[in-house]
Design a protein around this motif. Structure first.
Motif, PDB file in Angstrom:
ATOM      1  N   GLU B 169     -47.658   1.052 -89.616  1.00 11.44           N
ATOM      2  CA  GLU B 169     -48.140   2.399 -89.336  1.00 11.44           C
ATOM      3  C   GLU B 169     -47.553   2.937 -88.033  1.00 11.44           C
ATOM      4  O   GLU B 169     -47.302   4.139 -87.894  1.00 11.44           O
ATOM      5  CB  GLU B 169     -49.677   2.409 -89.243  1.00 11.44           C
ATOM      6  N   ALA B 170     -47.352   2.068 -87.072  1.00  9.93           N
ATOM      7  CA  ALA B 170     -46.858   2.517 -85.760  1.00  9.93           C
ATOM      8  C   ALA B 170     -45.378   2.888 -85.814  1.00  9.93           C
ATOM      9  O   ALA B 170     -44.892   3.679 -84.985  1.00  9.93           O
ATOM     10  CB  ALA B 170     -47.079   1.421 -84.712  1.00  9.93           C
ATOM     11  N   LEU B 171     -44.658   2.357 -86.779  1.00  7.01           N
ATOM     12  CA  LEU B 171     -43.208   2.620 -86.888  1.00  7.01           C
ATOM     13  C   LEU B 171     -42.950   4.119 -87.050  1.00  7.01           C
ATOM     14  O   LEU B 171     -43.595   4.777 -87.862  1.00  7.01           O
ATOM     15  CB  LEU B 171     -42.623   1.893 -88.101  1.00  7.01           C
ATOM     16  N   GLY B 172     -42.013   4.632 -86.280  1.00  9.23           N
ATOM     17  CA  GLY B 172     -41.654   6.041 -86.392  1.00  9.23           C
ATOM     18  C   GLY B 172     -42.568   6.967 -85.608  1.00  9.23           C
ATOM     19  O   GLY B 172     -42.309   8.176 -85.528  1.00  9.23           O
ATOM     20  N   SER B 173     -43.636   6.457 -85.050  1.00  9.25           N
ATOM     21  CA  SER B 173     -44.552   7.308 -84.281  1.00  9.25           C
ATOM     22  C   SER B 173     -43.850   7.836 -83.041  1.00  9.25           C
ATOM     23  O   SER B 173     -43.001   7.150 -82.447  1.00  9.25           O
ATOM     24  CB  SER B 173     -45.774   6.512 -83.840  1.00  9.25           C
ATOM     25  N   ARG B 174     -44.244   9.035 -82.678  1.00  6.63           N
ATOM     26  CA  ARG B 174     -43.754   9.575 -81.401  1.00  6.63           C
ATOM     27  C   ARG B 174     -44.884   9.414 -80.395  1.00  6.63           C
ATOM     28  O   ARG B 174     -46.022   9.809 -80.654  1.00  6.63           O
ATOM     29  CB  ARG B 174     -43.356  11.041 -81.563  1.00  6.63           C
ATOM     30  N   LEU B 175     -44.527   8.818 -79.282  1.00  4.23           N
ATOM     31  CA  LEU B 175     -45.538   8.555 -78.255  1.00  4.23           C
ATOM     32  C   LEU B 175     -45.105   9.192 -76.942  1.00  4.23           C
ATOM     33  O   LEU B 175     -43.930   9.096 -76.552  1.00  4.23           O
ATOM     34  CB  LEU B 175     -45.718   7.042 -78.045  1.00  4.23           C
ATOM     35  N   SER B 176     -46.047   9.849 -76.277  1.00  6.72           N
ATOM     36  CA  SER B 176     -45.713  10.390 -74.947  1.00  6.72           C
ATOM     37  C   SER B 176     -45.889   9.265 -73.942  1.00  6.72           C
ATOM     38  O   SER B 176     -46.790   8.426 -74.058  1.00  6.72           O
ATOM     39  CB  SER B 176     -46.620  11.576 -74.622  1.00  6.72           C
ATOM     40  N   LEU B 177     -44.962   9.272 -72.954  1.00  4.22           N
ATOM     41  CA  LEU B 177     -44.971   8.185 -71.975  1.00  4.22           C
ATOM     42  C   LEU B 177     -45.839   8.493 -70.765  1.00  4.22           C
ATOM     43  O   LEU B 177     -46.227   7.597 -70.026  1.00  4.22           O
ATOM     44  CB  LEU B 177     -43.537   7.865 -71.513  1.00  4.22           C
ATOM     45  N   ALA B 178     -46.106   9.739 -70.529  1.00  2.00           N
ATOM     46  CA  ALA B 178     -46.972  10.097 -69.407  1.00  2.00           C
ATOM     47  C   ALA B 178     -47.409  11.537 -69.607  1.00  2.00           C
ATOM     48  O   ALA B 178     -46.652  12.365 -70.123  1.00  2.00           O
ATOM     49  CB  ALA B 178     -46.214   9.955 -68.082  1.00  2.00           C
ATOM     50  N   ALA B 179     -48.628  11.856 -69.143  1.00  2.00           N
ATOM     51  CA  ALA B 179     -49.161  13.195 -69.358  1.00  2.00           C
ATOM     52  C   ALA B 179     -48.371  14.254 -68.606  1.00  2.00           C
ATOM     53  O   ALA B 179     -48.214  15.378 -69.072  1.00  2.00           O
ATOM     54  CB  ALA B 179     -50.622  13.234 -68.924  1.00  2.00           C
ATOM     55  N   ASP B 180     -47.834  13.868 -67.426  1.00  2.00           N
ATOM     56  CA  ASP B 180     -47.136  14.857 -66.610  1.00  2.00           C
ATOM     57  C   ASP B 180     -45.644  14.903 -66.892  1.00  2.00           C
ATOM     58  O   ASP B 180     -44.890  15.553 -66.202  1.00  2.00           O
ATOM     59  CB  ASP B 180     -47.385  14.577 -65.128  1.00  2.00           C
ATOM     60  N   LEU B 181     -45.179  14.143 -67.885  1.00  2.00           N
ATOM     61  CA  LEU B 181     -43.743  14.166 -68.223  1.00  2.00           C
ATOM     62  C   LEU B 181     -43.581  14.590 -69.680  1.00  2.00           C
ATOM     63  O   LEU B 181     -44.390  14.203 -70.535  1.00  2.00           O
ATOM     64  CB  LEU B 181     -43.127  12.766 -68.033  1.00  2.00           C
ATOM     65  N   PRO B 182     -42.544  15.349 -69.935  1.00  2.00           N
ATOM     66  CA  PRO B 182     -42.339  15.752 -71.336  1.00  2.00           C
ATOM     67  C   PRO B 182     -41.638  14.662 -72.140  1.00  2.00           C
ATOM     68  O   PRO B 182     -40.937  14.945 -73.111  1.00  2.00           O
ATOM     69  CB  PRO B 182     -41.444  16.991 -71.183  1.00  2.00           C
ATOM     70  N   THR B 183     -41.791  13.429 -71.714  1.00  2.00           N
ATOM     71  CA  THR B 183     -41.057  12.341 -72.360  1.00  2.00           C
ATOM     72  C   THR B 183     -41.787  11.847 -73.598  1.00  2.00           C
ATOM     73  O   THR B 183     -42.959  11.508 -73.525  1.00  2.00           O
ATOM     74  CB  THR B 183     -40.897  11.152 -71.397  1.00  2.00           C
ATOM     75  N   GLN B 184     -41.037  11.791 -74.701  1.00  2.00           N
ATOM     76  CA  GLN B 184     -41.612  11.218 -75.924  1.00  2.00           C
ATOM     77  C   GLN B 184     -40.685  10.111 -76.439  1.00  2.00           C
ATOM     78  O   GLN B 184     -39.479  10.312 -76.543  1.00  2.00           O
ATOM     79  CB  GLN B 184     -41.747  12.299 -77.007  1.00  2.00           C
ATOM     80  N   GLY B 185     -41.276   9.015 -76.678  1.00  2.00           N
ATOM     81  CA  GLY B 185     -40.485   7.907 -77.231  1.00  2.00           C
ATOM     82  C   GLY B 185     -40.766   7.770 -78.719  1.00  2.00           C
ATOM     83  O   GLY B 185     -41.806   8.202 -79.205  1.00  2.00           O
ATOM     84  N   ILE B 186     -39.790   7.181 -79.422  1.00  2.00           N
ATOM     85  CA  ILE B 186     -39.984   6.948 -80.858  1.00  2.00           C
ATOM     86  C   ILE B 186     -40.070   5.441 -81.103  1.00  2.00           C
ATOM     87  O   ILE B 186     -39.210   4.678 -80.620  1.00  2.00           O
ATOM     88  CB  ILE B 186     -38.810   7.530 -81.672  1.00  2.00           C
ATOM     89  N   VAL B 187     -41.067   5.058 -81.822  1.00  2.00           N
ATOM     90  CA  VAL B 187     -41.241   3.623 -82.093  1.00  2.00           C
ATOM     91  C   VAL B 187     -40.247   3.197 -83.173  1.00  2.00           C
ATOM     92  O   VAL B 187     -40.326   3.622 -84.315  1.00  2.00           O
ATOM     93  CB  VAL B 187     -42.688   3.311 -82.535  1.00  2.00           C
ATOM     94  N   LEU B 188     -39.293   2.362 -82.771  1.00  2.00           N
ATOM     95  CA  LEU B 188     -38.272   1.885 -83.723  1.00  2.00           C
ATOM     96  C   LEU B 188     -38.592   0.496 -84.271  1.00  2.00           C
ATOM     97  O   LEU B 188     -38.016   0.063 -85.270  1.00  2.00           O
ATOM     98  CB  LEU B 188     -36.899   1.844 -83.044  1.00  2.00           C
ATOM     99  N   GLY B 189     -39.452  -0.222 -83.549  1.00  2.00           N
ATOM    100  CA  GLY B 189     -39.729  -1.571 -84.039  1.00  2.00           C
ATOM    101  C   GLY B 189     -40.975  -2.154 -83.410  1.00  2.00           C
ATOM    102  O   GLY B 189     -41.490  -1.653 -82.405  1.00  2.00           O
ATOM    103  N   VAL B 190     -41.439  -3.226 -84.039  1.00  2.00           N
ATOM    104  CA  VAL B 190     -42.577  -3.971 -83.495  1.00  2.00           C
ATOM    105  C   VAL B 190     -42.105  -5.417 -83.331  1.00  2.00           C
ATOM    106  O   VAL B 190     -41.469  -5.977 -84.231  1.00  2.00           O
ATOM    107  CB  VAL B 190     -43.795  -3.902 -84.439  1.00  2.00           C
TER     108      VAL B 190
END
Lengths: 233, 397
Positions: B169-190
């Motif tokens: 389920e987590a694969l492919g999710s977009r996650l923000s790395l910090a509230a004050d940064l517009p950074t979003q990471g993509i989960v490529l693997g577990v």
């Protein structure tokens, strides 16, 4: 080729410190093809005589000789070798090995002779010996399934399979009924003669004893001819 | 006839005649040998399991850590980290990775029932997967040589993935790395890193893009794998190099994989278990002696008859000895086959170890030889007794 006893005595201690003479100054000779019987009452020393002749026991005095060579003092290995090669036994109670087939029982002596060729031929030799005593077809029978007469026939085959020079038979018909006993006795005399083996027959039965060439009586350790010399049977 | 062939033949035949006794005696040897071999095999299996765990958590042997945190607070500059890493590569280390970590709040961009997750994000190089064992549970690795992606590729460990719904389920999710940064990471693997606490891994280059050098990471280190024999030499060279750059302190470079301490415990455990297995083998031997002695009593008549028909004392002695040797040798073989079967069955349940563990042939050989020796030793007294039997009494028995 003579197996001899010279002045043999056998004395054993009794519990109360006294001693009893089982054999007294016994002289005895057995050559190939001889058949000799020894009769006597129980406790007269017959078994002791056979045990010493068969190198199963040592005399207290005198000597046991094979072809003039004294066998006294020889190591167990040498005595076992001579016994295995030249002397065989037939017992009153047969003493076959239980749960081994007739064939395996018959080739028992071949396992103890230093002769690889004999060992390789053990099946054929044992089967031939069984056939000789009339038990062809009973090769795979175990003693527990054989009658008394058949068991003693197996014992005779075992005693002769390696063609020993001497066969020592200790009341071989003692555990058999009359008719079977006669059959076994005739067979024993027949096969020992045909192989020119010397036979010592210890028996209670004078009739069987008379079938041998010479007869002795053992009385309180003293061996004497059953029929005094000069007299007729 | 004391030559080997009739003796062996007689011994084998006698073992078959006394089937039940032979089976009972053989069983004790089978169990003893199987236990000995199984214990050694299980020890190897345990050793591999511990080694794998150590390789996941701290690194493969020998892993050196170069701590570039100055005075416990200030990290060395990125340039210093990169320069030192480049210089260390010239020492010919097996694998190397820069590591920077930050504490962040990971949060799902899409509406999700999972709340934010306070976790460590570690920026690493591709070599990190060689320094430490890291198995991919789901997803895929970035191909080697991929340019630094704009969005940080995230690899969550199992604990972090569980927070966001599980491995798949987590694969492919977009996650923000910090509230004050517009950074979003993509989960490529577990991945399975056996840390036991949530961690997210990303490409160090991506991580650095989103954090200016002024926001220092909590830790900055260089991890490397060297040949164990080169540990001291590399440590000394790196310390010397760092000292010249003003980064002093002997504790800056240290070996982090402590498999040796685990190995001592494992060896102790293996020795204890081996001793227990050895005792079972000796107990089997005593049982064998007991059975052989009682067998001699029941075979007195047979030995008497054999002696009458020419068997010497040495022959009787040899028959019993050979019987014991054959019995223990065959039983040892069966015990080894049995333990190999158990070994393969156990290994099938843990396929991840199957590549690194071999059946302990040496233990099987030692166990089998020991069993045969015990067989010989346990037969000596009964064989002597049988050989010394009085023939006439034995026949009358």
């Amino acid at each position: 080729m003579t197996l001899s006893l010279r002045g043999v005595t056998k004395t054993i201690p009794l519990g109360d410190g006294r001693q009893v003479d089982l054999l007294r100054n016994v002289d005895f000779e057995l050559g190939p093809g001889d058949s000799v019987s020894v009769v006597g009452r129980s406790g007269s020393g017959k078994s002791s005589l056979l045990n010493i002749l068969g190198l199963l026991d040592q005399p207290t005095g005198g000597s046991v000789e094979l072809d003039g060579q004294s066998l006294l003092g020889l190591p167990d290995r040498k005595l076992s070798m001579i016994r295995g090669r030249h002397i065989s036994f037939i017992f009153q109670q047969f003493h076959l090995l239980p749960r081994r087939t007739a064939l395996e029982n018959v080739w028992t002596p071949l396992a103890h002779i230093r002769d690889r060729a004999l060992w390789r031929q053990r099946r054929e030799l044992a089967a031939r010996a069984l056939a000789r005593v009339g038990l062809a077809g009973k090769e795979d029978a175990v003693p527990e399934t054989l009658s008394g007469g058949e068991q003693q026939r197996v014992a005779i085959a075992r005693a002769l399979v390696h063609r020993p020079r001497y066969v020592l038979a200790d009341e071989p018909t003692g555990a058999l009924d009359g008719e079977t006993a006669h059959g076994v006795m005739d067979l024993l005399l027949d096969v020992t003669r045909s192989q020119r083996a010397g036979l010592v027959l210890v028996t209670h039965d004078v009739q069987h004893a008379m079938a041998t060439d010479r007869q002795f009586r053992l009385n309180e350790g003293t061996l004497a001819p059953l029929v005094p010399e000069g007299s007729t049977r | 006839m004391n030559s080997a062939l009739p003796l062996l033949s007689s011994a084998w035949r006698e073992l078959r005649v006394h089937r039940v006794r032979s089976l009972l005696a053989g069983l004790s040897v089978v169990i003893g040998v199987a236990a000995l071999v199984a214990v050694v095999a299980m020890g190897d299996l345990g050793r591999a399991a511990v080694q794998e765990q150590v390789e996941r958590t701290v690194g493969r042997p020998a892993t050196l850590s170069v701590d570039l945190t100055a005075n416990g607070e200030q990290t060395a500059s990125r340039t210093s980290v990169d320069d030192n890493a480049e210089w260390i590569r010239t020492l010919g280390v097996r694998a190397l990775s820069r590591v920077e970590s930050r504490q962040v709040q990971l949060d799902a961009v899409e509406p999700s029932s999972a709340g934010p997750l306070g976790t460590t994000v570690m920026g690493v190089d591709a070599g990190y997967g060689s320094v430490k064992r890291m198995d991919l549970l789901a997803g895929q690795w970035l191909p080697e040589g991929t340019p630094a992606p704009w969005a940080p590729p995230l690899y969550l460990n199992a604990e972090a993935a569980a927070h966001f719904g599980g491995e798949h389920e987590a694969l492919g999710s977009r996650l923000s790395l910090a509230a004050d940064l517009p950074t979003q990471g993509i989960v490529l693997g577990v991945v399975d890193d056996s840390r036991g606490e949530p961690v997210a891994y990303t490409d160090i280059r991506s991580l650095r893009k989103w954090y200016s050098e002024s926001t220092a990471p909590e830790t900055a280190e260089i991890l490397m794998t060297v040949r164990p024999a080169d540990t001291e030499q590399v440590t000394s060279a790196v310390l010397h190099h760092l000292g010249a750059a003003g980064l002093t302190g002997g504790e800056r470079v240290h070996r982090v994989d402590d498999f040796a301490s685990y190995e001592r415990i494992l060896k102790l455990l293996q020795a204890v278990l081996g001793a227990i297995a050895g005792i079972s083998l000796v107990t089997g031997g005593i049982g064998l002696m007991n059975l052989t002695l009682s067998q001699i009593q029941s075979r007195v008549h047979e030995f008497g008859v054999r002696r009458a028909f020419g068997a010497s004392q040495s022959h009787i002695f040899a028959i019993i000895l050979w019987e014991s040797v054959i019995l223990t040798a065959v039983s040892s073989l069966l015990g080894t086959v049995l333990s190999a079967g158990i070994f393969n069955a156990v290994l099938a349940t843990v396929p991840e170890f199957s590549g690194g563990i071999q059946f302990p042939v040496t233990a099987a050989l030692i166990g089998s030889s020991a069993a045969v020796l015990i067989g010989v030793a346990s037969a000596l007294v009964p064989a002597l007794r049988a050989a010394r039997l009085d023939i006439i009494r034995a026949i009358r028995t």
